[in-house]
Design a protein around this motif. Structure first.
Motif, PDB file in Angstrom:
ATOM      1  N   ARG A 166       0.825  -1.211   0.000  1.00 14.68           N
ATOM      2  CA  ARG A 166       0.000   0.000   0.000  1.00 14.68           C
ATOM      3  C   ARG A 166       0.858   1.259   0.000  1.00 14.68           C
ATOM      4  O   ARG A 166       0.396   2.323  -0.429  1.00 14.68           O
ATOM      5  N   SER A 167       2.094   1.151   0.452  1.00 12.44           N
ATOM      6  CA  SER A 167       3.015   2.279   0.337  1.00 12.44           C
ATOM      7  C   SER A 167       3.221   2.645  -1.131  1.00 12.44           C
ATOM      8  O   SER A 167       3.227   3.825  -1.507  1.00 12.44           O
ATOM      9  N   VAL A 168       3.406   1.625  -1.960  1.00 15.50           N
ATOM     10  CA  VAL A 168       3.712   1.857  -3.368  1.00 15.50           C
ATOM     11  C   VAL A 168       2.453   2.203  -4.154  1.00 15.50           C
ATOM     12  O   VAL A 168       2.473   3.096  -5.015  1.00 15.50           O
ATOM     13  N   THR A 169       1.347   1.524  -3.863  1.00 15.41           N
ATOM     14  CA  THR A 169       0.126   1.832  -4.601  1.00 15.41           C
ATOM     15  C   THR A 169      -0.325   3.266  -4.328  1.00 15.41           C
ATOM     16  O   THR A 169      -0.935   3.901  -5.206  1.00 15.41           O
ATOM     17  N   ALA A 170      -0.016   3.800  -3.143  1.00 18.92           N
ATOM     18  CA  ALA A 170      -0.341   5.208  -2.866  1.00 18.92           C
ATOM     19  C   ALA A 170       0.374   6.129  -3.844  1.00 18.92           C
ATOM     20  O   ALA A 170      -0.213   7.103  -4.348  1.00 18.92           O
ATOM     21  N   VAL A 171       1.632   5.840  -4.132  1.00 19.69           N
ATOM     22  CA  VAL A 171       2.401   6.686  -5.048  1.00 19.69           C
ATOM     23  C   VAL A 171       1.884   6.546  -6.470  1.00 19.69           C
ATOM     24  O   VAL A 171       1.766   7.538  -7.210  1.00 19.69           O
ATOM     25  N   ILE A 172       1.534   5.319  -6.892  1.00 18.58           N
ATOM     26  CA  ILE A 172       0.968   5.126  -8.224  1.00 18.58           C
ATOM     27  C   ILE A 172      -0.376   5.848  -8.331  1.00 18.58           C
ATOM     28  O   ILE A 172      -0.701   6.458  -9.356  1.00 18.58           O
ATOM     29  N   ASP A 173      -1.158   5.803  -7.249  1.00 23.16           N
ATOM     30  CA  ASP A 173      -2.418   6.555  -7.238  1.00 23.16           C
ATOM     31  C   ASP A 173      -2.156   8.048  -7.403  1.00 23.16           C
ATOM     32  O   ASP A 173      -2.890   8.740  -8.137  1.00 23.16           O
ATOM     33  N   TRP A 174      -1.140   8.574  -6.722  1.00 23.63           N
ATOM     34  CA  TRP A 174      -0.819  10.001  -6.844  1.00 23.63           C
ATOM     35  C   TRP A 174      -0.434  10.359  -8.278  1.00 23.63           C
ATOM     36  O   TRP A 174      -0.873  11.386  -8.816  1.00 23.63           O
ATOM     37  N   LEU A 175       0.342   9.509  -8.910  1.00 21.26           N
ATOM     38  CA  LEU A 175       0.741   9.764 -10.295  1.00 21.26           C
ATOM     39  C   LEU A 175      -0.453   9.718 -11.244  1.00 21.26           C
ATOM     40  O   LEU A 175      -0.371  10.232 -12.365  1.00 21.26           O
ATOM     41  N   ASN A 176      -1.545   9.114 -10.797  1.00 25.16           N
ATOM     42  CA  ASN A 176      -2.763   9.036 -11.606  1.00 25.16           C
ATOM     43  C   ASN A 176      -3.876   9.941 -11.088  1.00 25.16           C
ATOM     44  O   ASN A 176      -5.021   9.812 -11.515  1.00 25.16           O
ATOM     45  N   GLY A 177      -3.551  10.835 -10.155  1.00 26.62           N
ATOM     46  CA  GLY A 177      -4.537  11.796  -9.673  1.00 26.62           C
ATOM     47  C   GLY A 177      -5.577  11.229  -8.740  1.00 26.62           C
ATOM     48  O   GLY A 177      -6.633  11.843  -8.531  1.00 26.62           O
ATOM     49  N   ARG A 178      -5.314  10.071  -8.134  1.00 33.51           N
ATOM     50  CA  ARG A 178      -6.313   9.435  -7.283  1.00 33.51           C
ATOM     51  C   ARG A 178      -6.086   9.691  -5.800  1.00 33.51           C
ATOM     52  O   ARG A 178      -6.881   9.255  -4.974  1.00 33.51           O
ATOM     53  N   THR A 179      -4.975  10.320  -5.436  1.00 34.03           N
ATOM     54  CA  THR A 179      -4.741  10.715  -4.055  1.00 34.03           C
ATOM     55  C   THR A 179      -3.898  11.988  -4.072  1.00 34.03           C
ATOM     56  O   THR A 179      -3.489  12.457  -5.138  1.00 34.03           O
ATOM     57  N   THR A 180      -3.659  12.532  -2.892  1.00 36.77           N
ATOM     58  CA  THR A 180      -2.981  13.825  -2.790  1.00 36.77           C
ATOM     59  C   THR A 180      -1.612  13.670  -2.154  1.00 36.77           C
ATOM     60  O   THR A 180      -1.290  12.650  -1.552  1.00 36.77           O
ATOM     61  N   ALA A 181      -0.815  14.738  -2.275  1.00 33.31           N
ATOM     62  CA  ALA A 181       0.513  14.786  -1.664  1.00 33.31           C
ATOM     63  C   ALA A 181       0.825  16.230  -1.323  1.00 33.31           C
ATOM     64  O   ALA A 181       0.193  17.173  -1.833  1.00 33.31           O
ATOM     65  N   THR A 182       1.800  16.409  -0.468  1.00 32.80           N
ATOM     66  CA  THR A 182       2.260  17.747  -0.104  1.00 32.80           C
ATOM     67  C   THR A 182       3.772  17.798  -0.178  1.00 32.80           C
ATOM     68  O   THR A 182       4.462  16.773  -0.126  1.00 32.80           O
ATOM     69  N   TYR A 183       4.284  19.025  -0.289  1.00 37.01           N
ATOM     70  CA  TYR A 183       5.715  19.255  -0.109  1.00 37.01           C
ATOM     71  C   TYR A 183       6.000  19.362   1.385  1.00 37.01           C
ATOM     72  O   TYR A 183       5.087  19.324   2.218  1.00 37.01           O
ATOM     73  N   GLY A 184       7.265  19.525   1.715  1.00 35.95           N
ATOM     74  CA  GLY A 184       7.641  19.596   3.117  1.00 35.95           C
ATOM     75  C   GLY A 184       7.016  20.744   3.865  1.00 35.95           C
ATOM     76  O   GLY A 184       6.822  20.671   5.090  1.00 35.95           O
ATOM     77  N   ASP A 185       6.692  21.844   3.168  1.00 37.35           N
ATOM     78  CA  ASP A 185       6.086  23.001   3.833  1.00 37.35           C
ATOM     79  C   ASP A 185       4.581  22.901   3.947  1.00 37.35           C
ATOM     80  O   ASP A 185       3.911  23.837   4.385  1.00 37.35           O
ATOM     81  N   GLY A 186       4.006  21.763   3.513  1.00 36.14           N
ATOM     82  CA  GLY A 186       2.574  21.562   3.618  1.00 36.14           C
ATOM     83  C   GLY A 186       1.776  21.991   2.415  1.00 36.14           C
ATOM     84  O   GLY A 186       0.567  21.736   2.348  1.00 36.14           O
ATOM     85  N   SER A 187       2.413  22.621   1.451  1.00 38.55           N
ATOM     86  CA  SER A 187       1.695  23.039   0.247  1.00 38.55           C
ATOM     87  C   SER A 187       1.408  21.835  -0.630  1.00 38.55           C
ATOM     88  O   SER A 187       2.153  20.854  -0.622  1.00 38.55           O
ATOM     89  N   PRO A 188       0.314  21.904  -1.426  1.00 38.51           N
ATOM     90  CA  PRO A 188      -0.044  20.733  -2.231  1.00 38.51           C
ATOM     91  C   PRO A 188       0.964  20.452  -3.334  1.00 38.51           C
ATOM     92  O   PRO A 188       1.545  21.366  -3.909  1.00 38.51           O
ATOM     93  N   ALA A 189       1.148  19.170  -3.588  1.00 40.87           N
ATOM     94  CA  ALA A 189       2.040  18.716  -4.657  1.00 40.87           C
ATOM     95  C   ALA A 189       1.218  17.859  -5.600  1.00 40.87           C
ATOM     96  O   ALA A 189       0.785  16.765  -5.232  1.00 40.87           O
ATOM     97  N   ALA A 190       0.992  18.358  -6.816  1.00 40.94           N
ATOM     98  CA  ALA A 190       0.199  17.627  -7.799  1.00 40.94           C
ATOM     99  C   ALA A 190       1.111  17.099  -8.897  1.00 40.94           C
ATOM    100  O   ALA A 190       2.021  17.788  -9.352  1.00 40.94           O
ATOM    101  N   ALA A 191       0.842  15.865  -9.330  1.00 37.34           N
ATOM    102  CA  ALA A 191       1.632  15.261 -10.417  1.00 37.34           C
ATOM    103  C   ALA A 191       0.987  15.597 -11.748  1.00 37.34           C
ATOM    104  O   ALA A 191       0.658  14.710 -12.548  1.00 37.34           O
ATOM    105  N   SER A 192       0.822  16.900 -12.016  1.00 36.82           N
ATOM    106  CA  SER A 192       0.165  17.334 -13.250  1.00 36.82           C
ATOM    107  C   SER A 192       0.993  17.004 -14.484  1.00 36.82           C
ATOM    108  O   SER A 192       0.495  17.012 -15.605  1.00 36.82           O
ATOM    109  N   TRP A 193       2.259  16.692 -14.283  1.00 36.57           N
ATOM    110  CA  TRP A 193       3.186  16.361 -15.366  1.00 36.57           C
ATOM    111  C   TRP A 193       3.139  14.874 -15.737  1.00 36.57           C
ATOM    112  O   TRP A 193       3.796  14.443 -16.678  1.00 36.57           O
ATOM    113  N   SER A 194       2.387  14.072 -15.003  1.00 34.84           N
ATOM    114  CA  SER A 194       2.404  12.611 -15.173  1.00 34.84           C
ATOM    115  C   SER A 194       1.389  12.150 -16.197  1.00 34.84           C
ATOM    116  O   SER A 194       0.228  12.578 -16.186  1.00 34.84           O
TER     117      SER A 194
END
Length: 634
Positions: A166-194
């Motif tokens: 589930r650690s890895v599937t979370a990252v694959i989900d993020w690359l497909n826009g199915r979950t969210t991520a943040t940078y270290g400062d808490g701002s959103p990080a979107a994989a819009s380039w993927s």
């Protein structure tokens, strides 16, 4: 629908304009404004290194998973380090290569080594491998993922369990826009380039994670390249009902102590204890803990293609791992390829050309029609450095060949015969004999082993797959291992131990439940050896060693004692391709004919001279002091 037709087409994710000259294609996003850098360049069926590594975007993101493995009431975040072409900050969309691992840790090397010995060498820091340097200039993003409970990721390490996956599937989900991520400062990080298309690559545990995640059939994972990877944690730590000597019986719990981060060692104490309890609850037998860590049982769910890479001398992640996984890939018609090199537990692409991996990723992630699926399915590197390719593996010429255990000739070694012969032989198990000693001097009888030799081979014999040894035996004790070594002999000396296997005789009927032996009663057990692709050349001999305890290979059974093997009912079944024997001018040996001194016959591609009167004594089975003298190849 096949896995190949189910894969995500990159054209769906990347609307592109194609332009360029013959042999070269430049792929640029349709939305790119005039004057921006070009897109991906394809030449001769391969992406080209046109993007600047120096200018690449480097960022660390913390991906929200769907689990709270440390029980703190907050969903775990998984850390991923990303390198992607600078052009992805504009409109370029790229596919991703993901390497997930437990080994990027914040602990010191001394702390990592303090808990348990592990033959897997400590990996270096992030970006010490070749993936980023090769793929980013060719228009890919490369991500290095710290799985739960390791590095700076939250949660608990599960050593092959659901939290790893589930650690890895979370990252694959993020690359497909199915979950969210943040940078270290808490701002959103979107994989819009993927583009959403993902390939996974990894060696050892890292490749194991790729195998594990593929079994989920997650959308977006198009291909995996596991190198020296585990497909069953039971088979990694145990043979058939007995533990490999390399691992203590709570090895997997020890792994959490070595690689879990400082937070997990506080928050996951009970879970880590549970890992140790799970792996030992059935002793060395197969229990529920290992059922959950078998990635071959749901291969029917795999929608990614698979390019397997494995070393034929890998004694860490044994070849059983790729061989049994391959069998399932074949059964479920998963698009596949295999490269068997002749080294041990290493990544061969550190020193070899990387284009086989690059072209594979190009095809599956960018749908480049480069013909990789029309090429040979298997490549095998031989010990002498030569390579052979096969349209399918095992080769279509492979035949299951039975060689029966036969009695000793005058030289003292038992024989491997094409037909069963009655009789019996005994050995008494010893846990102190080294493997090199065990295979030395097969023509000399030894109390601690039985040795069997084929006649000198008149032509090359190619092994392609797993040998099984069926043994009918009686034991003087209620428990013993049965261990078999397949050995290549040249001139009576060991050239290589080709394959090994061991069975706890108490597990002869089941790996989940042990049944003690009844002393003096005949039993039958099957020893499964590691699958290999190996050539025994003309002039050499196949050898089989049978013993009980082999201290360097499996944990010793203190109860093991005398074992009596029934020869006629015992055999080795080898998947062989036998090259045609050379033609011989001398008359063929006939078991009903009478021969006298100096009569010469041909048999198994050799010429033989009788030293005295004989009838029905097969040349090649009478030993060096027997009636027949080997005059060499015809």
């Amino acid at each position: 629908m096949s896995a190949q037709t189910r894969r995500r087409r990159w054209a769906i994710a990347l609307t592109a304009a194609l332009f360029g000259t013959a042999g070269t294609v430049v792929v640029a996003p349709a939305a790119v404004a005039a004057g921006t850098p070009p897109g991906i360049v394809v030449s001769n069926g391969a992406t080209q290194p046109v993007f600047s590594m120096a200018d690449a975007v480097r960022e660390t993101v913390h991906v929200r998973s769907d689990m709270d493995s440390d029980g703190d009431g907050v969903l775990d975040t998984i850390t991923a380090l990303v390198i992607r072409p600078e052009e992805t900050n504009a409109a370029l969309k790229v596919a991703s290569i993901v390497k997930a691992s437990p080994y990027w840790t914040v602990q010191t090397a001394a702390a990592r080594r303090a808990t348990v010995t592990d033959p897997i060498a400590d990996p270096a820091t992030h970006w010490s491998g070749w993936l980023d340097e090769y793929f980013v200039p060719r228009g890919y993003a490369v991500l290095e993922v710290e799985i739960a409970g390791t590095g700076t990721s939250e949660g608990c390490l599960s050593v092959g369990g659901a939290e790893d996956e589930r650690s890895v599937t979370a990252v694959i989900d993020w690359l497909n826009g199915r979950t969210t991520a943040t940078y270290g400062d808490g701002s959103p990080a979107a994989a819009s380039w993927s583009t959403g298309s993902v390939g996974m690559y990894g060696v050892s545990y890292d490749g194991t994670l790729a195998t594990q995640v593929a079994e989920t059939g997650i959308d977006g994972l198009e291909t995996i390249v596991p190198v020296g990877a585990i497909s069953s944690w039971y088979d990694y730590t145990r043979a058939q009902g007995i533990g490999y000597r390399s691992w203590p019986n709570r090895y997997m719990q020890g792994f959490t102590g070595r690689w879990g981060n400082a937070e997990s060692k506080v928050d996951c104490v009970a879970r880590y204890q549970g890992v140790g309890d799970g792996e030992t609850q059935a002793g060395w037998d197969h229990g529920p803990f290992f059922v959950a860590r078998d990635y071959r049982d749901d291969v029917d769910q795999v929608t990614a293609s698979v390019f397997l890479v494995h070393g034929q001398q890998d004694d860490n992640v044994k070849t059983t791992q790729w061989g049994r996984y391959w069998d399932q890939l074949v059964a479920h018609d998963v698009p596949r390829r295999v490269y068997l090199h002749d080294a041990a537990h290493v990544d061969p692409f550190y020193s070899e050309p990387k284009d086989p991996v690059g072209r594979w990723m190009d095809h599956w992630l960018y749908d480049i029609a480069n013909g990789v699926m029309d090429e040979s399915q298997a490549t095998v590197a031989r010990p002498d450095g030569t390579r052979v390719t096969e349209a399918v593996w095992p080769p279509s010429t492979t035949t299951a060949t039975s060689l029966y255990l036969g009695p000793a000739g005058n030289g003292g070694a038992g024989s491997l015969t094409s037909a069963p012969v009655s009789g019996s032989q005994q050995f008494t198990s010893s846990g102190t004999v080294a493997e090199t000693t065990m295979v030395t001097g097969p023509g000399t009888a030894q109390s601690y082993r039985l040795a069997y030799l084929s006649p000198t081979l008149p032509s090359a014999h190619r092994l392609s797959g797993a040998t099984r040894v069926e043994v009918t035996f009686t034991s003087a004790t209620t428990s013993t291992p049965l261990t078999a070594l397949l050995v290549h002999y040249t001139g009576g000396s060991s050239t290589r131990v080709v394959a090994r296997g061991s069975l706890d005789a108490k597990n002869r009927d089941s790996l989940t439940a042990a049944t003690p032996l009844t002393p003096g009663q005949q039993h039958t057990g099957t020893i499964l050896l590691e699958p290999k692709d190996y050539v025994f050349p003309a002039g050499s001999q196949l050898g089989l060693i049978l013993t009980g305890n082999l201290n360097e290979f499996v944990h010793a059974d203190p109860q093991a004692g005398q074992v009596t093997v029934a020869l006629g009912a015992s055999r080795a079944v080898l998947p062989l391709t036998v090259a045609p024997a050379p033609a011989c001018a001398d008359p063929a040996w006939n078991p009903t004919s009478i021969y006298t001194a100096n009569n010469v016959v041909s048999h198994n591609g050799h010429r033989w001279r009788a030293q005295w009167w004989t009838q029905n004594q097969e040349p090649g089975t009478t030993g060096q002091f027997g009636v027949w003298v080997d005059l060499g190849h015809c």
